[in-house]
Enzyme design. Structure first.
Site, short mmCIF file in Angstrom:
data_model
loop_
_atom_site.label_atom_id
_atom_site.label_comp_id
_atom_site.label_asym_id
_atom_site.label_seq_id
_atom_site.Cartn_x
_atom_site.Cartn_y
_atom_site.Cartn_z
CE LYS A 42 -7.81 8.62 -0.12
NZ LYS A 42 -7.96 8.28 -1.54
N GLY A 43 -9.83 5.01 5.33
CA GLY A 43 -10.77 3.96 5.74
C GLY A 43 -11.52 4.22 7.03
CG ASP A 99 -9.92 0.80 7.91
OD1 ASP A 99 -8.88 0.62 8.58
OD2 ASP A 99 -9.90 0.92 6.67
CG ASP A 102 -4.54 -7.34 7.37
OD1 ASP A 102 -4.52 -8.50 7.81
OD2 ASP A 102 -4.35 -7.09 6.18
CG PHE A 151 -9.38 -7.70 0.58
CD1 PHE A 151 -8.26 -7.15 1.19
CD2 PHE A 151 -10.19 -6.88 -0.19
CE1 PHE A 151 -7.95 -5.81 1.04
CE2 PHE A 151 -9.88 -5.53 -0.34
CZ PHE A 151 -8.76 -5.00 0.26
CB VAL A 152 -13.94 -7.31 4.54
CG1 VAL A 152 -14.00 -8.74 5.03
CG2 VAL A 152 -13.06 -6.48 5.47
CG ASP A 158 -9.63 1.14 -0.31
OD1 ASP A 158 -9.23 0.92 0.84
OD2 ASP A 158 -8.85 1.28 -1.28
NE ARG A 164 -11.50 4.89 0.29
CZ ARG A 164 -10.47 4.31 0.91
NH1 ARG A 164 -10.65 3.69 2.05
NH2 ARG A 164 -9.26 4.37 0.40
P1 IMP Z 1 -2.19 -3.54 8.48
O1 IMP Z 1 -1.04 -2.60 8.49
O2 IMP Z 1 -1.84 -4.84 7.82
O3 IMP Z 1 -2.82 -3.78 9.83
O4 IMP Z 1 -3.27 -2.95 7.50
C1 IMP Z 1 -4.01 -1.88 7.85
C2 IMP Z 1 -4.64 -1.19 6.69
O5 IMP Z 1 -4.78 -2.02 5.54
C3 IMP Z 1 -6.04 -0.80 7.08
O6 IMP Z 1 -6.06 0.47 7.63
C4 IMP Z 1 -6.80 -0.89 5.78
O7 IMP Z 1 -6.75 0.36 5.11
C5 IMP Z 1 -6.06 -1.92 4.96
N1 IMP Z 1 -6.72 -3.25 5.00
C6 IMP Z 1 -6.34 -4.34 5.69
N2 IMP Z 1 -7.18 -5.36 5.50
C7 IMP Z 1 -8.14 -4.90 4.66
C8 IMP Z 1 -9.33 -5.50 4.10
O8 IMP Z 1 -9.71 -6.66 4.31
N3 IMP Z 1 -10.05 -4.68 3.28
C9 IMP Z 1 -9.70 -3.40 3.00
N4 IMP Z 1 -8.62 -2.80 3.52
C10 IMP Z 1 -7.84 -3.55 4.35
MG MG Z 2 -7.06 1.00 2.69
#
Ligand code: IMP
Ligand code: MG
Length: 178
Positions: A42-43, A99, A102, A151-152, A158, A164
């Protein structure tokens, strides 16, 4: 809600400026294309809603739902589809609107799903990039802001489904998720 934020990273005005700039760039780059913006639920929805109105081209939008996080603040590495993308993407220029990158595990998985649908082109657009946290070496064509490995929340992002609707992006106080 505002008291839970330790530090404001990007104001509403800063985000707006960046998205206008990005919209102009995408408008220029996709002039000859057949653009589909795919937002990741949803981000990515707040970002999509603002970005699409800054792109001066005929375009389509679609949503893809994936979950990797649960209510934790660390990527689980396990991603599952909660809503598949239904429109025909062959002969389309797909731009993923997400969004944040990470670890990159989610985006890696999303790329694999979308590649199977044979789009003419496939590119990634993220609002935030946590460069130090990358575990996958993905090419990100468009990114608005690089951020530290914190963490943001806000502007679509969220913690446990909250924050959000915060109109800016900030670092969440650690005591809120420990
Ligand atoms: P990844 O698979 O580790 O790249 O994570 C991606 C997903 O994790 C993103 O689409 C976000 O929904 C969530 N995410 C990663 N870091 C953050 C953060 O700092 N705040 C909130 N959601 C995050
Ligand atoms: Mg998320």
């Amino acid at each position: 809600m505002h008291n839970d934020i330790k530090e404001k990273l990007f104001s509403q005005a800063e985000i707006e400026r960046k998205i206008k700039e990005l919209g102009r760039q995408i408008t220029h780059d996709y002039k000859e294309g057949s653009l589909v913006l795919i937002s990741i639920l949803k981000g990515g929805v707040v970002f999509l809603a603002d970005l699409m109105r800054e792109i001066d081209l005929p375009l389509e939008i679609e949503f893809l739902g994936v979950e990797s996080y649960g209510d934790s603040t660390k990527s689980s590495g396990v991603v599952q589809i909660t809503k598949d993308c239904k429109i025909d993407l062959s002969a389309k220029d797909v731009l993923i609107v997400e969004d944040i990158m990470d670890t990159g595990l989610s985006l890696q998985y999303i790329i694999e799903i979308l590649e199977k649908k044979n789009p003419r082109s496939l590119a990634i657009c993220v609002l935030l990039d946590k460069v130090e946290a990358h575990q996958k070496d993905l090419q990100v064509e468009y990114s608005c802001f690089e951020i530290p490995n914190k963490f943001v929340v806000g502007y679509g992002l969220d913690y446990a489904e909250k924050y959000r609707n915060l109109p800016y992006i900030g670092i969440l106080r650690e005591e809120k998720y420990r």
